[in-house]
Design an enzyme around this catalytic site. Sequence first.
Site, mmCIF file in Angstrom:
data_model
loop_
_atom_site.group_PDB
_atom_site.id
_atom_site.type_symbol
_atom_site.label_atom_id
_atom_site.label_comp_id
_atom_site.label_asym_id
_atom_site.label_seq_id
_atom_site.Cartn_x
_atom_site.Cartn_y
_atom_site.Cartn_z
ATOM 1 N N LYS A 204 2.401 10.829 7.431
ATOM 2 C CA LYS A 204 1.571 10.597 8.413
ATOM 3 C C LYS A 204 2.154 11.238 9.660
ATOM 4 C CE LYS A 204 -1.138 6.942 6.897
ATOM 5 N NZ LYS A 204 -0.803 5.742 5.757
ATOM 6 N N PHE B 241 0.847 -1.097 0.010
ATOM 7 C CA PHE B 241 -0.031 0.020 -0.061
ATOM 8 C C PHE B 241 0.852 1.252 -0.003
ATOM 9 C CE2 PHE B 241 -2.395 3.676 1.397
ATOM 10 C CZ PHE B 241 -3.440 3.556 0.802
ATOM 11 N N ASP C 132 9.472 3.125 2.135
ATOM 12 C CA ASP C 132 7.992 3.779 2.419
ATOM 13 C C ASP C 132 7.885 3.481 3.911
ATOM 14 O OD1 ASP C 132 5.823 4.595 2.742
ATOM 15 O OD2 ASP C 132 4.509 3.902 1.128
#
Length: 401
Positions: free
Chosen positions: A255, A141, A226
Amino acid sequence: MSATETAIASAEAHSAHNYHPLPVVVASAEGAWMTDVEGRRYLDLLAGYSALNFGHGNRRLIDAAKAQLERVTLTSRAFHHDRFADFCTELAALCGMEMVLPMNTGAEAVETAVKTARKWGYRVKGVPDGMAKIIVASDNFHGRTTTIISFSTDPEARADYGPYTPGFEIVPYGDLTALREAMTENTVAVLIEPIQGEAGVLVPPAGYLPGVRELTRERNVLFIADEIQSGLGRTGKTFALEHEDVVPDMYVLGKALGGGVVPVSAVVSSAEILGVFRPGEHGSTFGGNPLACAVALEVIAMLRTGEYQERAAELGDHLHRELGLLAGGGAVETVRGRGLWAGVDIAPALGTGRQISERLMEERVLVKDTHGSTIRIAPPLVISKEDLDWGLDRLRTVLSV
Ligand SMILES: *Cc1c(COP(=O)(O)O)cnc(C)c1O
């Protein structure tokens, strides 16, 4: 109708149905707790998918944001501003890197990493024009843009969005042999999550990440990590890769970098790699804005103390010990994760992940399910041990019916 029902009915009528939220309407929040429109309090064990590592309404972050709101919030990158240099310097130092390219959302940072790797491939590695390949892992993802979903293996995320962006090769996550075999002269990068969050907090086999590092170094291929969800304290270290002493060529962050206050993302790398960009070749109106930099600087200062990483490690040990005990009882099939981050596979007989999440909500604990019967647990790192134990008690209650 209750205030909750009214708000939900109205949201359903006027917002696209690209989410299926739990039926709770949050009105305020503090630390690890959220309060809904009817005054009920819930323990937040999701923490905005790790965007809220430092908790709701964190005093230091709110104060930094408020002070910056009164000074200047946006200049565009057409001009310098006085928080920018500090932000880039401090973030590069936290990462042990040299340069930063700030964006806003995680997906934008992943897109930036893809563009960086391709440009590096053509300018530095000497890959023939248009031939650059990036290898990614199954069940990844990395965000929701058309290019990123082009290399997703999740039909839900991908269906009906073609034509898809070419130039990506998908190999099974955790499989070094497959990765080695997929590499060619034109491979410019390997893009992976050190722990796959959305896939259900999947930790790869020991040795996989060092293996990726070794392979990429041997073949002159960039290792792009990531760490948007796994990074910035969640696993008990600043970066999940640190658990295996691995340093990538590029970190992709997001985030928690914005502290749950503003969206802040970045690609952090060496001067050689990020040095491929010339003025006009990439950009973002909001990327690196003064408000974002002010909040992120406070996030970086908090991470520099190491106290949040330590908390995540200690409370994480406790969490995994307790969940491990549950796993013996039949209700829980598997528990994965690292630090204050767990994927829990519930025995399908007890219900779907969604049903378990709804029952937990009734017990005043908020989590989010992922594929099938998996729930994710990722509380804010500031949660107290007592609150965490309270949440675990509720989990035991729900799983014992
Ligand atoms: C959330 C996430 C993204 C995308 O971030 P957005 O801010 O939602 O665009 C990318 N990669 C990983 C690993 C993520 O968890």
